[in-house]
Design a protein around this motif. Sequence first.
Motif, mmCIF file in Angstrom:
data_model
loop_
_atom_site.group_PDB
_atom_site.id
_atom_site.type_symbol
_atom_site.label_atom_id
_atom_site.label_comp_id
_atom_site.label_asym_id
_atom_site.label_seq_id
_atom_site.Cartn_x
_atom_site.Cartn_y
_atom_site.Cartn_z
ATOM 1 N N UNK A 62 7.450 105.677 72.077
ATOM 2 C CA UNK A 62 6.991 106.274 70.822
ATOM 3 C C UNK A 62 7.473 105.421 69.661
ATOM 4 N N UNK A 63 6.719 104.374 69.302
ATOM 5 C CA UNK A 63 7.149 103.538 68.178
ATOM 6 C C UNK A 63 7.125 104.326 66.863
ATOM 7 N N UNK A 64 8.162 104.165 66.075
ATOM 8 C CA UNK A 64 8.252 104.820 64.767
ATOM 9 C C UNK A 64 8.573 103.748 63.739
ATOM 10 N N UNK A 65 7.872 103.783 62.633
ATOM 11 C CA UNK A 65 8.100 102.823 61.561
ATOM 12 C C UNK A 65 9.328 103.257 60.766
ATOM 13 N N UNK A 66 10.432 102.577 60.960
ATOM 14 C CA UNK A 66 11.682 102.915 60.273
ATOM 15 C C UNK A 66 12.167 101.703 59.493
ATOM 16 N N UNK A 67 12.952 101.907 58.429
ATOM 17 C CA UNK A 67 13.480 100.794 57.629
ATOM 18 C C UNK A 67 14.428 99.914 58.446
ATOM 19 N N UNK A 68 14.642 98.677 58.015
ATOM 20 C CA UNK A 68 15.534 97.761 58.758
ATOM 21 C C UNK A 68 16.971 98.243 58.847
ATOM 22 N N UNK A 69 17.430 99.044 57.869
ATOM 23 C CA UNK A 69 18.832 99.468 57.896
ATOM 24 C C UNK A 69 19.050 100.737 58.719
ATOM 25 N N UNK A 70 18.045 101.141 59.501
ATOM 26 C CA UNK A 70 18.171 102.352 60.324
ATOM 27 C C UNK A 70 19.233 102.164 61.403
ATOM 28 N N UNK A 71 19.992 103.219 61.643
ATOM 29 C CA UNK A 71 20.984 103.226 62.714
ATOM 30 C C UNK A 71 20.665 104.358 63.681
ATOM 31 N N UNK A 72 20.859 104.095 64.973
ATOM 32 C CA UNK A 72 20.613 105.093 66.007
ATOM 33 C C UNK A 72 21.927 105.788 66.340
ATOM 34 N N UNK A 73 21.945 107.110 66.248
ATOM 35 C CA UNK A 73 23.132 107.885 66.597
ATOM 36 C C UNK A 73 23.125 108.087 68.114
ATOM 37 N N UNK A 74 23.880 107.240 68.797
ATOM 38 C CA UNK A 74 23.841 107.233 70.264
ATOM 39 C C UNK A 74 25.114 106.548 70.768
ATOM 40 N N UNK A 75 25.753 107.108 71.816
ATOM 41 C CA UNK A 75 27.031 106.534 72.293
ATOM 42 C C UNK A 75 26.844 105.263 73.117
ATOM 43 N N UNK A 76 26.256 104.262 72.497
ATOM 44 C CA UNK A 76 26.058 102.958 73.139
ATOM 45 C C UNK A 76 27.404 102.232 73.188
#
Length: 341
Positions: A62-76
Amino acid sequence: MRPLRLCLCGGLPTVPTRTRIVVLQHPQEHRHPFGSARFVRLCLPNSELHVAYGGLTGDLLTPIDVPPDTAVLYPHPRATDLAALPAAARPGTLLVLDGTWAHAKRLHAMNPWLQRLRHVRFVPRVPSRYRIRREPHADCVSTIEATVEALHLLEPETPGLEALVAAFERMIDQQVEHTASVPRTGRSKRERQREARRLSPLLADPRLVVAYAESSLPGGDESAERQLVQWVAVQTGGGEVFEALLRPRGVWPTDCHLEHMGIRPGELAAGHDEAAARAAFLAWAGPGAPVATWTRSSLDWGRVLLPPGTPTLVLKTQYCNLRNRAASFLESVVAREGLAT
């Protein structure tokens, strides 16, 4: 029949935020009646919700158009702790994956574009309040709780964030209360046949003391042993009240946890140590006095103040045996039984 009033929409808060919240939701979570992502969408105007419809192939891309400074909240493994980010490095958009942990892992794996974004994480300040859904680990929280925790770190000046969690807790309370109030069908317990199995004789003891305990996690560490910080008791025979605050033995609870319990740091600093609190309580209660609490956890936390061999009682168990039903919350029992507080 009493009408059901389980909708919370009329009392939901609106909290404007500087950070844009984007939720990518697993399709199975979209149909779940107790999902918390809807709270994000309804309460945060600066948010959007995208459902990854798998279709016949089960492909969750599911591609979503997000800004370059987006961060993913995920325990990577390479995720940065939000608490360590300087203000200039905070993301303008936060992308949150919604679903069970298995769903979140699948969403992350099937959307390579997510993996190209930077990842952030946090350490929860308090355990999850999500009592109607079991979390796989003690540090796992729901989507709304995770969003609020992240926003506390990204924009601590924003007012009203805790109102979102309060609304979420009201939904949980209503659902638990509704579940407890629905008549059971099918297999059920028979009424107790012997009076001795119904009620403990300790309930008739004029020396019986009913107590309540508050505990805390040292420094908010989930792996640490909980410590008793407040012990309040009343004598059923005379109504006299005892209260003690206990200074932590080592690391103190977090300021957030103290605020949640309604205890000021100065009050806790002026409290008793365990030995002094034990001596004061025993002098007040008298030797051999039985002690009752509503829940097992309160009794477990308060055992540091009780001498070995103290007769004890869990009132919630007694109530369930007496009424042959689930107890739900103590406040619900008080209202159901028409008791005076």
